[in-house]
Design an enzyme around this catalytic site. Structure first.
Site, PDB file in Angstrom:
ATOM      1  N   SER A 148      39.066  39.338  41.043  1.00  0.00           N
ATOM      2  CA  SER A 148      38.739  38.308  42.045  1.00  0.00           C
ATOM      3  C   SER A 148      39.111  38.774  43.448  1.00  0.00           C
ATOM      4  O   SER A 148      38.349  38.600  44.400  1.00  0.00           O
ATOM      5  CB  SER A 148      39.513  37.023  41.757  1.00  0.00           C
ATOM      6  OG  SER A 148      38.961  36.362  40.666  1.00  0.00           O
ATOM      7  N   ARG A 152      36.696  39.936  46.946  1.00  0.00           N
ATOM      8  CA  ARG A 152      36.928  39.291  48.248  1.00  0.00           C
ATOM      9  C   ARG A 152      37.368  40.292  49.298  1.00  0.00           C
ATOM     10  O   ARG A 152      36.960  40.219  50.458  1.00  0.00           O
ATOM     11  CB  ARG A 152      37.975  38.182  48.090  1.00  0.00           C
ATOM     12  CG  ARG A 152      37.430  36.964  47.341  1.00  0.00           C
ATOM     13  CD  ARG A 152      38.572  36.115  46.846  1.00  0.00           C
ATOM     14  NE  ARG A 152      38.141  34.840  46.286  1.00  0.00           N
ATOM     15  CZ  ARG A 152      37.667  34.663  45.056  1.00  0.00           C
ATOM     16  NH1 ARG A 152      37.517  35.699  44.247  1.00  0.00           N
ATOM     17  NH2 ARG A 152      37.327  33.455  44.628  1.00  0.00           N
ATOM     18  N   ARG A 196      22.726  31.817  34.755  1.00  0.00           N
ATOM     19  CA  ARG A 196      23.870  31.008  35.197  1.00  0.00           C
ATOM     20  C   ARG A 196      23.511  30.127  36.401  1.00  0.00           C
ATOM     21  O   ARG A 196      22.635  30.465  37.188  1.00  0.00           O
ATOM     22  CB  ARG A 196      25.057  31.934  35.495  1.00  0.00           C
ATOM     23  CG  ARG A 196      25.477  32.673  34.229  1.00  0.00           C
ATOM     24  CD  ARG A 196      26.645  33.586  34.458  1.00  0.00           C
ATOM     25  NE  ARG A 196      27.825  32.848  34.853  1.00  0.00           N
ATOM     26  CZ  ARG A 196      28.957  33.429  35.251  1.00  0.00           C
ATOM     27  NH1 ARG A 196      29.021  34.740  35.322  1.00  0.00           N
ATOM     28  NH2 ARG A 196      29.990  32.699  35.582  1.00  0.00           N
ATOM     29  N   SER A 236      35.630  25.347  41.254  1.00  0.00           N
ATOM     30  CA  SER A 236      35.153  26.728  41.167  1.00  0.00           C
ATOM     31  C   SER A 236      35.559  27.512  42.406  1.00  0.00           C
ATOM     32  O   SER A 236      35.204  27.164  43.529  1.00  0.00           O
ATOM     33  CB  SER A 236      33.621  26.717  41.039  1.00  0.00           C
ATOM     34  OG  SER A 236      33.100  27.973  41.441  1.00  0.00           O
ATOM     35  N   GLN A 278      34.449  30.357  43.138  1.00  0.00           N
ATOM     36  CA  GLN A 278      33.262  31.017  43.687  1.00  0.00           C
ATOM     37  C   GLN A 278      32.497  30.086  44.618  1.00  0.00           C
ATOM     38  O   GLN A 278      32.073  30.486  45.710  1.00  0.00           O
ATOM     39  CB  GLN A 278      32.358  31.490  42.550  1.00  0.00           C
ATOM     40  CG  GLN A 278      33.031  32.565  41.694  1.00  0.00           C
ATOM     41  CD  GLN A 278      32.237  32.955  40.474  1.00  0.00           C
ATOM     42  OE1 GLN A 278      31.160  32.407  40.215  1.00  0.00           O
ATOM     43  NE2 GLN A 278      32.750  33.900  39.705  1.00  0.00           N
ATOM     44  N   ASP A 291      39.628  31.938  32.673  1.00  0.00           N
ATOM     45  CA  ASP A 291      39.172  33.174  32.032  1.00  0.00           C
ATOM     46  C   ASP A 291      40.072  33.593  30.868  1.00  0.00           C
ATOM     47  O   ASP A 291      39.742  34.525  30.135  1.00  0.00           O
ATOM     48  CB  ASP A 291      39.090  34.305  33.064  1.00  0.00           C
ATOM     49  CG  ASP A 291      37.987  34.046  34.079  1.00  0.00           C
ATOM     50  OD1 ASP A 291      37.004  33.353  33.742  1.00  0.00           O
ATOM     51  OD2 ASP A 291      38.102  34.531  35.220  1.00  0.00           O
ATOM     52  N   LYS A 312      29.758  30.517  31.532  1.00  0.00           N
ATOM     53  CA  LYS A 312      30.279  31.836  31.907  1.00  0.00           C
ATOM     54  C   LYS A 312      29.278  32.913  31.460  1.00  0.00           C
ATOM     55  O   LYS A 312      28.126  32.604  31.187  1.00  0.00           O
ATOM     56  CB  LYS A 312      31.673  32.044  31.304  1.00  0.00           C
ATOM     57  CG  LYS A 312      32.718  31.080  31.837  1.00  0.00           C
ATOM     58  CD  LYS A 312      32.961  31.291  33.323  1.00  0.00           C
ATOM     59  CE  LYS A 312      33.953  30.318  33.904  1.00  0.00           C
ATOM     60  NZ  LYS A 312      34.030  30.414  35.367  1.00  0.00           N
ATOM     61  N   ARG A 330      35.215  39.291  28.215  1.00  0.00           N
ATOM     62  CA  ARG A 330      36.428  38.590  27.790  1.00  0.00           C
ATOM     63  C   ARG A 330      36.368  38.226  26.300  1.00  0.00           C
ATOM     64  O   ARG A 330      37.405  38.137  25.636  1.00  0.00           O
ATOM     65  CB  ARG A 330      36.677  37.367  28.664  1.00  0.00           C
ATOM     66  CG  ARG A 330      36.814  37.760  30.133  1.00  0.00           C
ATOM     67  CD  ARG A 330      37.696  36.892  30.948  1.00  0.00           C
ATOM     68  NE  ARG A 330      37.474  37.143  32.360  1.00  0.00           N
ATOM     69  CZ  ARG A 330      38.097  38.091  33.080  1.00  0.00           C
ATOM     70  NH1 ARG A 330      38.994  38.871  32.498  1.00  0.00           N
ATOM     71  NH2 ARG A 330      37.835  38.256  34.362  1.00  0.00           N
TER      72      ARG A 330
HETATM   73  C1  S3P Z   1      36.175  33.632  39.936  1.00  0.00           C
HETATM   74  C2  S3P Z   1      36.167  32.298  39.655  1.00  0.00           C
HETATM   75  C3  S3P Z   1      35.962  31.758  38.303  1.00  0.00           C
HETATM   76  C4  S3P Z   1      36.201  32.823  37.233  1.00  0.00           C
HETATM   77  C5  S3P Z   1      35.533  34.115  37.556  1.00  0.00           C
HETATM   78  C6  S3P Z   1      36.016  34.659  38.889  1.00  0.00           C
HETATM   79  C7  S3P Z   1      36.372  34.057  41.327  1.00  0.00           C
HETATM   80  O1  S3P Z   1      34.638  31.301  38.201  1.00  0.00           O
HETATM   81  O2  S3P Z   1      35.766  32.369  35.977  1.00  0.00           O
HETATM   82  O3  S3P Z   1      35.782  35.080  36.546  1.00  0.00           O
HETATM   83  O4  S3P Z   1      36.599  35.255  41.579  1.00  0.00           O
HETATM   84  O5  S3P Z   1      36.306  33.195  42.214  1.00  0.00           O
HETATM   85  P1  S3P Z   1      34.183  29.864  38.792  1.00  0.00           P
HETATM   86  O6  S3P Z   1      34.291  29.919  40.251  1.00  0.00           O
HETATM   87  O7  S3P Z   1      32.766  29.717  38.328  1.00  0.00           O
HETATM   88  O8  S3P Z   1      35.115  28.888  38.151  1.00  0.00           O
END
Ligand code: S3P
Length: 426
Positions: free
Chosen positions: A22, A26, A121, A166, A168, A313, A340, A386
Protein backbone atom coordinates in the site's frame (compact mmCIF):
# COMPACT_ATOMS: atom_id res chain seq x y z
CA UNK A 1 2.54 -23.24 -11.33
CA UNK A 2 1.45 -25.78 -8.73
CA UNK A 3 2.87 -25.55 -5.20
CA UNK A 4 3.08 -28.62 -2.97
CA UNK A 5 2.96 -28.12 0.78
CA UNK A 6 3.41 -30.80 3.45
CA UNK A 7 2.44 -30.92 7.08
CA UNK A 8 5.16 -29.31 9.19
CA UNK A 9 6.13 -30.16 12.77
CA UNK A 10 8.78 -27.52 13.16
CA UNK A 11 9.06 -24.05 11.57
CA UNK A 12 11.61 -21.48 12.65
CA UNK A 13 13.44 -18.48 11.29
CA UNK A 14 13.45 -14.84 10.29
CA UNK A 15 11.55 -14.63 7.00
CA UNK A 16 12.22 -11.44 5.01
CA UNK A 17 9.05 -9.35 4.76
CA UNK A 18 8.56 -7.45 1.48
CA UNK A 19 8.09 -3.69 1.60
CA UNK A 20 4.53 -2.61 2.27
CA UNK A 21 2.50 -2.73 -0.94
CA UNK A 22 0.00 0.00 0.00
CA UNK A 23 2.77 2.42 0.93
CA UNK A 24 4.84 1.55 -2.14
CA UNK A 25 2.02 2.50 -4.53
CA UNK A 26 1.44 5.76 -2.72
CA UNK A 27 5.13 6.64 -2.42
CA UNK A 28 5.65 6.31 -6.19
CA UNK A 29 2.49 8.12 -7.19
CA UNK A 30 2.60 10.95 -4.65
CA UNK A 31 6.34 11.68 -4.98
CA UNK A 32 5.82 12.02 -8.74
CA UNK A 33 3.57 15.02 -7.97
CA UNK A 34 6.17 16.64 -5.68
CA UNK A 35 8.80 19.22 -6.47
CA UNK A 36 12.27 17.72 -6.19
CA UNK A 37 13.79 14.26 -5.93
CA UNK A 38 12.29 11.78 -3.49
CA UNK A 39 14.32 8.82 -2.29
CA UNK A 40 12.19 5.80 -1.53
CA UNK A 41 13.66 2.79 0.26
CA UNK A 42 12.11 -0.61 0.91
CA UNK A 43 9.77 -0.70 -2.10
CA UNK A 44 7.67 -3.82 -2.63
CA UNK A 45 9.13 -6.03 -5.38
CA UNK A 46 5.69 -7.44 -6.22
CA UNK A 47 3.94 -7.28 -9.59
CA UNK A 48 1.28 -4.83 -8.33
CA UNK A 49 3.83 -2.16 -7.47
CA UNK A 50 5.70 -2.83 -10.73
CA UNK A 51 2.45 -1.88 -12.48
CA UNK A 52 2.25 1.43 -10.61
CA UNK A 53 5.89 2.12 -11.43
CA UNK A 54 5.32 1.48 -15.14
CA UNK A 55 2.18 3.67 -15.21
CA UNK A 56 3.90 6.58 -13.42
CA UNK A 57 6.84 6.36 -15.85
CA UNK A 58 4.36 6.32 -18.76
CA UNK A 59 3.12 9.69 -17.47
CA UNK A 60 6.55 11.20 -18.13
CA UNK A 61 8.09 10.79 -14.66
CA UNK A 62 11.72 9.74 -14.45
CA UNK A 63 12.22 7.04 -11.79
CA UNK A 64 15.65 5.54 -11.15
CA UNK A 65 15.34 2.12 -9.61
CA UNK A 66 18.15 0.43 -7.72
CA UNK A 67 17.01 -2.83 -6.15
CA UNK A 68 14.28 -1.93 -3.67
CA UNK A 69 15.23 1.76 -3.64
CA UNK A 70 14.14 4.42 -6.09
CA UNK A 71 14.70 8.07 -6.79
CA UNK A 72 11.61 9.73 -8.21
CA UNK A 73 12.18 13.00 -10.06
CA UNK A 74 8.97 14.77 -9.12
CA UNK A 75 7.32 16.85 -11.82
CA UNK A 76 4.99 18.88 -9.58
CA UNK A 77 1.20 18.88 -9.68
CA UNK A 78 1.10 20.23 -13.24
CA UNK A 79 3.99 18.31 -14.78
CA UNK A 80 2.53 14.95 -15.86
CA UNK A 81 2.53 14.21 -19.60
CA UNK A 82 -0.12 12.46 -21.69
CA UNK A 83 0.68 8.72 -21.92
CA UNK A 84 1.39 7.25 -25.37
CA UNK A 85 -1.23 4.51 -24.94
CA UNK A 86 -3.53 2.83 -22.39
CA UNK A 87 -2.10 2.52 -18.87
CA UNK A 88 -2.05 -1.17 -17.90
CA UNK A 89 -2.76 -1.63 -14.19
CA UNK A 90 -2.56 -5.45 -14.41
CA UNK A 91 -4.18 -7.06 -11.36
CA UNK A 92 -3.81 -3.99 -9.15
CA UNK A 93 -6.91 -2.26 -7.82
CA UNK A 94 -4.77 0.22 -5.87
CA UNK A 95 -2.97 1.28 -9.06
CA UNK A 96 -6.15 1.82 -11.03
CA UNK A 97 -8.19 3.53 -8.31
CA UNK A 98 -5.50 5.89 -7.09
CA UNK A 99 -4.41 6.76 -10.64
CA UNK A 100 -8.04 7.62 -11.40
CA UNK A 101 -7.85 10.36 -8.77
CA UNK A 102 -4.77 11.90 -10.36
CA UNK A 103 -5.79 11.43 -13.99
CA UNK A 104 -9.27 12.86 -13.37
CA UNK A 105 -7.55 16.22 -12.78
CA UNK A 106 -5.29 16.28 -15.85
CA UNK A 107 -6.01 18.32 -18.96
CA UNK A 108 -5.07 15.34 -21.19
CA UNK A 109 -7.27 12.28 -21.77
CA UNK A 110 -6.19 8.79 -20.63
CA UNK A 111 -7.34 5.18 -20.61
CA UNK A 112 -6.67 2.60 -17.87
CA UNK A 113 -6.99 -1.13 -18.46
CA UNK A 114 -6.53 -4.19 -16.23
CA UNK A 115 -6.46 -7.98 -16.32
CA UNK A 116 -9.64 -10.12 -16.27
CA UNK A 117 -9.95 -9.94 -12.46
CA UNK A 118 -9.43 -6.19 -12.23
CA UNK A 119 -11.86 -5.67 -15.12
CA UNK A 120 -14.63 -7.24 -13.02
CA UNK A 121 -14.03 -5.11 -9.91
CA UNK A 122 -16.22 -2.10 -9.03
CA UNK A 123 -14.87 1.25 -10.26
CA UNK A 124 -18.09 3.27 -9.93
CA UNK A 125 -17.31 3.88 -6.23
CA UNK A 126 -14.31 5.97 -7.38
CA UNK A 127 -15.74 7.44 -10.57
CA UNK A 128 -18.90 8.79 -8.86
CA UNK A 129 -17.21 11.19 -6.40
CA UNK A 130 -14.63 12.23 -9.01
CA UNK A 131 -17.40 13.04 -11.48
CA UNK A 132 -19.07 15.11 -8.79
CA UNK A 133 -15.85 17.13 -8.67
CA UNK A 134 -16.21 17.74 -12.40
CA UNK A 135 -14.14 14.87 -13.81
CA UNK A 136 -15.33 13.18 -16.97
CA UNK A 137 -14.97 9.43 -16.62
CA UNK A 138 -16.53 6.64 -18.64
CA UNK A 139 -16.63 3.05 -17.39
CA UNK A 140 -17.44 -0.16 -19.27
CA UNK A 141 -21.11 -1.04 -18.56
CA UNK A 142 -21.10 1.99 -16.26
CA UNK A 143 -19.04 0.20 -13.59
CA UNK A 144 -15.86 -1.53 -14.74
CA UNK A 145 -12.50 -1.02 -16.43
CA UNK A 146 -11.45 0.00 -19.04
CA UNK A 147 -11.64 3.46 -17.48
CA UNK A 148 -11.71 6.33 -19.96
CA UNK A 149 -10.91 9.79 -18.62
CA UNK A 150 -11.49 12.86 -20.80
CA UNK A 151 -9.32 15.91 -20.22
CA UNK A 152 -10.55 17.88 -17.19
CA UNK A 153 -11.42 21.55 -17.25
CA UNK A 154 -10.61 22.11 -13.57
CA UNK A 155 -12.02 20.29 -10.53
CA UNK A 156 -14.33 21.64 -7.85
CA UNK A 157 -14.04 20.60 -4.17
CA UNK A 158 -16.77 18.37 -2.71
CA UNK A 159 -18.20 17.38 0.65
CA UNK A 160 -18.44 13.63 0.37
CA UNK A 161 -19.86 11.01 2.73
CA UNK A 162 -17.83 7.81 2.19
CA UNK A 163 -20.12 4.78 2.19
CA UNK A 164 -17.35 2.14 2.06
CA UNK A 165 -14.32 2.04 4.36
CA UNK A 166 -11.93 1.86 1.41
CA UNK A 167 -8.41 3.26 1.49
CA UNK A 168 -8.37 3.26 -2.29
CA UNK A 169 -11.54 5.32 -2.72
CA UNK A 170 -10.51 7.75 0.02
CA UNK A 171 -7.05 8.13 -1.56
CA UNK A 172 -8.41 8.73 -5.06
CA UNK A 173 -10.58 11.58 -3.78
CA UNK A 174 -7.75 13.10 -1.72
CA UNK A 175 -5.40 12.99 -4.72
CA UNK A 176 -8.00 14.68 -6.92
CA UNK A 177 -8.60 17.17 -4.10
CA UNK A 178 -4.99 18.35 -4.48
CA UNK A 179 -6.14 19.85 -7.79
CA UNK A 180 -9.52 21.21 -6.67
CA UNK A 181 -10.22 24.84 -6.33
CA UNK A 182 -11.16 24.92 -2.60
CA UNK A 183 -11.50 22.55 0.37
CA UNK A 184 -12.64 18.96 -0.09
CA UNK A 185 -14.17 17.37 2.99
CA UNK A 186 -14.66 13.64 3.55
CA UNK A 187 -16.97 12.24 6.23
CA UNK A 188 -18.53 8.83 6.93
CA UNK A 189 -16.31 5.74 6.63
CA UNK A 190 -12.98 7.59 6.83
CA UNK A 191 -11.21 5.14 9.18
CA UNK A 192 -9.56 2.91 6.54
CA UNK A 193 -5.74 2.84 6.14
CA UNK A 194 -4.41 6.38 6.39
CA UNK A 195 -1.14 6.17 4.45
CA UNK A 196 -2.19 8.78 1.90
CA UNK A 197 -2.99 11.34 4.61
CA UNK A 198 0.34 10.62 6.36
CA UNK A 199 2.39 10.73 3.17
CA UNK A 200 0.82 13.96 1.94
CA UNK A 201 1.64 15.52 5.31
CA UNK A 202 5.19 14.12 5.11
CA UNK A 203 5.57 15.99 1.81
CA UNK A 204 4.32 19.22 3.32
CA UNK A 205 0.60 19.22 2.51
CA UNK A 206 -1.80 20.34 5.21
CA UNK A 207 -4.42 17.65 5.72
CA UNK A 208 -6.79 18.16 8.61
CA UNK A 209 -7.98 14.92 10.20
CA UNK A 210 -10.54 14.69 13.02
CA UNK A 211 -12.52 11.59 14.06
CA UNK A 212 -15.41 12.97 11.98
CA UNK A 213 -13.79 14.41 8.84
CA UNK A 214 -10.74 14.76 6.62
CA UNK A 215 -10.24 18.15 4.92
CA UNK A 216 -7.75 19.11 2.25
CA UNK A 217 -7.38 22.46 0.51
CA UNK A 218 -6.44 22.16 -3.18
CA UNK A 219 -3.45 23.79 -4.85
CA UNK A 220 -0.86 23.10 -2.13
CA UNK A 221 2.58 22.17 -3.47
CA UNK A 222 4.23 18.89 -2.44
CA UNK A 223 7.92 18.93 -1.47
CA UNK A 224 10.18 15.90 -1.84
CA UNK A 225 11.23 14.12 1.36
CA UNK A 226 12.81 10.69 1.88
CA UNK A 227 10.24 7.90 2.25
CA UNK A 228 11.30 4.74 4.12
CA UNK A 229 8.90 1.83 3.62
CA UNK A 230 8.67 -0.79 6.40
CA UNK A 231 7.69 -4.41 5.79
CA UNK A 232 4.14 -5.26 4.76
CA UNK A 233 1.96 -6.39 7.70
CA UNK A 234 -0.35 -8.13 5.22
CA UNK A 235 2.60 -10.29 4.11
CA UNK A 236 3.91 -10.68 7.68
CA UNK A 237 0.47 -12.09 8.54
CA UNK A 238 1.30 -15.34 6.73
CA UNK A 239 4.51 -15.82 8.71
CA UNK A 240 2.68 -15.17 11.99
CA UNK A 241 0.15 -17.77 10.87
CA UNK A 242 2.96 -20.19 10.03
CA UNK A 243 4.36 -19.90 13.56
CA UNK A 244 0.90 -20.40 15.06
CA UNK A 245 -0.12 -23.37 12.89
CA UNK A 246 2.96 -25.54 13.38
CA UNK A 247 3.54 -27.38 16.68
CA UNK A 248 7.10 -26.12 17.14
CA UNK A 249 6.62 -22.79 15.32
CA UNK A 250 8.56 -19.61 15.98
CA UNK A 251 9.28 -16.60 13.72
CA UNK A 252 10.96 -13.22 14.09
CA UNK A 253 10.02 -10.43 11.70
CA UNK A 254 12.11 -7.28 11.26
CA UNK A 255 10.83 -3.76 10.67
CA UNK A 256 7.14 -4.40 10.00
CA UNK A 257 4.71 -1.52 9.42
CA UNK A 258 2.66 -1.13 12.62
CA UNK A 259 0.22 1.59 11.60
CA UNK A 260 -2.90 0.95 13.75
CA UNK A 261 -5.13 1.15 10.64
CA UNK A 262 -3.31 -2.02 9.47
CA UNK A 263 -2.72 -4.04 12.63
CA UNK A 264 -6.19 -5.46 13.25
CA UNK A 265 -4.88 -9.01 12.84
CA UNK A 266 -2.29 -8.51 15.60
CA UNK A 267 -5.01 -7.34 17.97
CA UNK A 268 -7.31 -10.23 17.02
CA UNK A 269 -4.56 -12.87 17.29
CA UNK A 270 -3.66 -11.60 20.76
CA UNK A 271 -7.31 -11.87 21.71
CA UNK A 272 -7.16 -15.49 20.52
CA UNK A 273 -4.27 -16.05 22.92
CA UNK A 274 -1.31 -15.73 20.54
CA UNK A 275 2.06 -14.83 22.04
CA UNK A 276 3.35 -11.96 19.88
CA UNK A 277 6.11 -9.68 21.17
CA UNK A 278 6.61 -6.28 19.66
CA UNK A 279 9.59 -3.89 19.73
CA UNK A 280 8.98 -0.38 18.34
CA UNK A 281 11.56 1.00 15.93
CA UNK A 282 10.07 4.20 14.49
CA UNK A 283 6.95 6.35 14.54
CA UNK A 284 7.25 8.76 11.65
CA UNK A 285 6.12 8.95 8.89
CA UNK A 286 4.78 5.48 9.72
CA UNK A 287 5.08 3.38 12.90
CA UNK A 288 7.15 0.22 12.54
CA UNK A 289 8.75 -2.43 14.71
CA UNK A 290 10.04 -5.99 15.07
CA UNK A 291 7.70 -8.86 15.89
CA UNK A 292 8.24 -12.27 17.40
CA UNK A 293 5.61 -14.98 17.49
CA UNK A 294 5.56 -18.55 18.76
CA UNK A 295 3.03 -21.38 18.66
CA UNK A 296 0.57 -21.84 21.51
CA UNK A 297 -3.07 -22.71 22.12
CA UNK A 298 -5.63 -20.39 20.47
CA UNK A 299 -9.33 -19.76 21.11
CA UNK A 300 -12.02 -18.61 18.68
CA UNK A 301 -12.84 -14.92 18.31
CA UNK A 302 -15.56 -12.60 16.99
CA UNK A 303 -14.62 -9.89 14.49
CA UNK A 304 -17.14 -7.20 13.57
CA UNK A 305 -17.49 -4.41 11.01
CA UNK A 306 -15.53 -1.91 13.13
CA UNK A 307 -12.39 -4.08 13.02
CA UNK A 308 -12.62 -5.37 9.46
CA UNK A 309 -10.96 -2.45 7.59
CA UNK A 310 -7.79 -2.78 9.71
CA UNK A 311 -7.39 -6.42 8.65
CA UNK A 312 -9.35 -6.78 5.42
CA UNK A 313 -6.50 -8.49 3.53
CA UNK A 314 -5.69 -10.77 6.48
CA UNK A 315 -9.15 -12.37 6.75
CA UNK A 316 -8.36 -15.36 4.48
CA UNK A 317 -5.44 -16.40 6.67
CA UNK A 318 -7.48 -15.70 9.82
CA UNK A 319 -10.02 -18.25 8.51
CA UNK A 320 -7.24 -20.82 8.21
CA UNK A 321 -5.94 -20.05 11.72
CA UNK A 322 -9.50 -20.32 13.07
CA UNK A 323 -9.71 -23.96 11.94
CA UNK A 324 -7.00 -24.75 14.52
CA UNK A 325 -8.41 -22.63 17.38
CA UNK A 326 -10.65 -23.99 20.13
CA UNK A 327 -14.21 -22.71 19.72
CA UNK A 328 -16.10 -20.51 17.28
CA UNK A 329 -14.61 -17.77 15.14
CA UNK A 330 -17.09 -15.49 13.41
CA UNK A 331 -16.27 -12.64 11.04
CA UNK A 332 -19.08 -10.31 9.98
CA UNK A 333 -19.26 -6.91 8.25
CA UNK A 334 -16.75 -8.08 5.64
CA UNK A 335 -18.81 -8.05 2.42
CA UNK A 336 -15.87 -6.20 0.78
CA UNK A 337 -14.17 -9.62 0.64
CA UNK A 338 -16.54 -10.46 -2.20
CA UNK A 339 -15.09 -7.77 -4.50
CA UNK A 340 -11.36 -8.42 -4.04
CA UNK A 341 -9.09 -10.11 -6.61
CA UNK A 342 -11.58 -12.97 -6.35
CA UNK A 343 -14.66 -13.51 -4.16
CA UNK A 344 -12.56 -14.36 -1.11
CA UNK A 345 -15.45 -15.71 1.00
CA UNK A 346 -16.25 -18.26 -1.73
CA UNK A 347 -12.59 -19.06 -2.34
CA UNK A 348 -11.97 -19.72 1.39
CA UNK A 349 -15.05 -21.95 1.62
CA UNK A 350 -14.36 -23.97 -1.55
CA UNK A 351 -10.75 -24.67 -0.56
CA UNK A 352 -11.43 -25.40 3.11
CA UNK A 353 -14.19 -27.86 2.19
CA UNK A 354 -11.84 -29.61 -0.25
CA UNK A 355 -9.50 -30.10 2.72
CA UNK A 356 -12.31 -31.62 4.80
CA UNK A 357 -12.96 -28.40 6.73
CA UNK A 358 -16.38 -27.09 7.76
CA UNK A 359 -17.37 -23.44 7.34
CA UNK A 360 -20.61 -21.47 7.26
CA UNK A 361 -20.60 -18.48 4.96
CA UNK A 362 -22.69 -15.32 4.96
CA UNK A 363 -23.03 -12.47 2.49
CA UNK A 364 -20.66 -10.52 4.77
CA UNK A 365 -18.44 -13.12 6.42
CA UNK A 366 -17.99 -16.64 7.74
CA UNK A 367 -18.15 -18.84 10.84
CA UNK A 368 -15.72 -21.61 11.69
CA UNK A 369 -15.90 -24.03 14.59
CA UNK A 370 -12.50 -25.33 15.64
CA UNK A 371 -10.38 -27.25 16.02
CA UNK A 372 -10.80 -29.14 12.75
CA UNK A 373 -8.74 -31.89 11.18
CA UNK A 374 -7.63 -30.77 7.71
CA UNK A 375 -6.44 -33.17 5.03
CA UNK A 376 -4.18 -32.29 2.11
CA UNK A 377 -6.13 -31.81 -1.13
CA UNK A 378 -6.07 -30.01 -4.50
CA UNK A 379 -6.93 -26.37 -3.87
CA UNK A 380 -6.87 -23.31 -6.11
CA UNK A 381 -5.65 -19.74 -5.63
CA UNK A 382 -8.34 -18.57 -8.08
CA UNK A 383 -5.60 -16.22 -9.28
CA UNK A 384 -5.59 -14.43 -5.90
CA UNK A 385 -2.23 -14.03 -4.14
CA UNK A 386 -3.72 -13.94 -0.65
CA UNK A 387 -5.75 -17.12 -1.20
CA UNK A 388 -2.61 -18.92 -2.48
CA UNK A 389 -0.63 -17.93 0.64
CA UNK A 390 -3.49 -18.60 3.09
CA UNK A 391 -3.85 -22.16 1.77
CA UNK A 392 -0.11 -22.73 1.88
CA UNK A 393 -0.56 -22.10 5.61
CA UNK A 394 -3.49 -24.53 5.72
CA UNK A 395 -1.19 -27.07 4.07
CA UNK A 396 1.28 -26.78 6.97
CA UNK A 397 -1.46 -27.86 9.39
CA UNK A 398 -3.09 -30.53 7.18
CA UNK A 399 -2.26 -34.25 7.05
CA UNK A 400 -0.52 -35.26 3.82
CA UNK A 401 0.12 -33.11 0.77
CA UNK A 402 -1.73 -29.95 -0.26
CA UNK A 403 -1.41 -28.92 -3.92
CA UNK A 404 -2.17 -25.28 -4.75
CA UNK A 405 -3.02 -24.54 -8.35
CA UNK A 406 -2.17 -21.12 -9.87
CA UNK A 407 0.25 -20.55 -7.02
CA UNK A 408 2.36 -18.14 -9.10
CA UNK A 409 -0.09 -15.40 -8.09
CA UNK A 410 1.98 -14.93 -4.89
CA UNK A 411 4.28 -12.70 -6.99
CA UNK A 412 1.59 -9.98 -6.85
CA UNK A 413 2.64 -9.09 -3.30
CA UNK A 414 5.24 -11.60 -2.11
CA UNK A 415 7.80 -12.80 -4.67
CA UNK A 416 9.91 -15.59 -3.16
CA UNK A 417 7.13 -16.68 -0.79
CA UNK A 418 7.47 -20.43 -1.43
CA UNK A 419 11.28 -20.34 -1.31
CA UNK A 420 11.11 -18.61 2.08
CA UNK A 421 8.57 -21.14 3.34
CA UNK A 422 10.85 -24.01 2.32
CA UNK A 423 13.72 -22.52 4.29
CA UNK A 424 11.60 -22.08 7.40
CA UNK A 425 10.53 -25.73 7.52
CA UNK A 426 13.96 -27.13 6.61
C1 S3P B 1 -5.65 -0.97 -0.25
C2 S3P B 1 -6.89 -0.92 0.30
C3 S3P B 1 -7.74 -2.11 0.47
C4 S3P B 1 -6.93 -3.40 0.39
C5 S3P B 1 -5.99 -3.40 -0.77
C6 S3P B 1 -5.02 -2.23 -0.69
C7 S3P B 1 -4.89 0.28 -0.40
O1 S3P B 1 -8.71 -2.12 -0.54
O2 S3P B 1 -7.77 -4.52 0.31
O3 S3P B 1 -5.24 -4.61 -0.81
O4 S3P B 1 -3.68 0.25 -0.69
O5 S3P B 1 -5.50 1.35 -0.21
P1 S3P B 1 -10.05 -1.21 -0.45
O6 S3P B 1 -9.65 0.20 -0.54
O7 S3P B 1 -10.86 -1.64 -1.64
O8 S3P B 1 -10.67 -1.58 0.85
Amino acid sequence: MEARIHKAHRLQGTPPVPGDKSLSHRALLISALAQGDTEISGLSAGDDVANTLRCVRALGVDIRLNGQSAVVHGVGLQGLKAPAGPLDCGNSGSTMRMLMGVLAAQAFPSVMVGDASLSRRPMGRVAAPLCRMGARIELAEGKHAPVRVSGARGLAPIDFDLQVASGQVKSAILLAALYANGTTRLTGQIGSRDHTERLLRHLGVQVEVTPQAISLHGGQALHAAAIPIPGDPSAAAFWLAAALLVADGRVSLSNVLLNPTRTGLLRVLRRMGAAIDERRLADDPEPSGDLQCRAGPLVGVSVGADEVPSMIDELPVLAVIATQAQGTTEVRGASELRVKETDRIDAIAVNLRRMGGVIDTFADGFRIQGPQKLTGANVDSFGDHRIAMAFAMAGLAAEGETRIRNAESVSISHPGFFETLEELVR
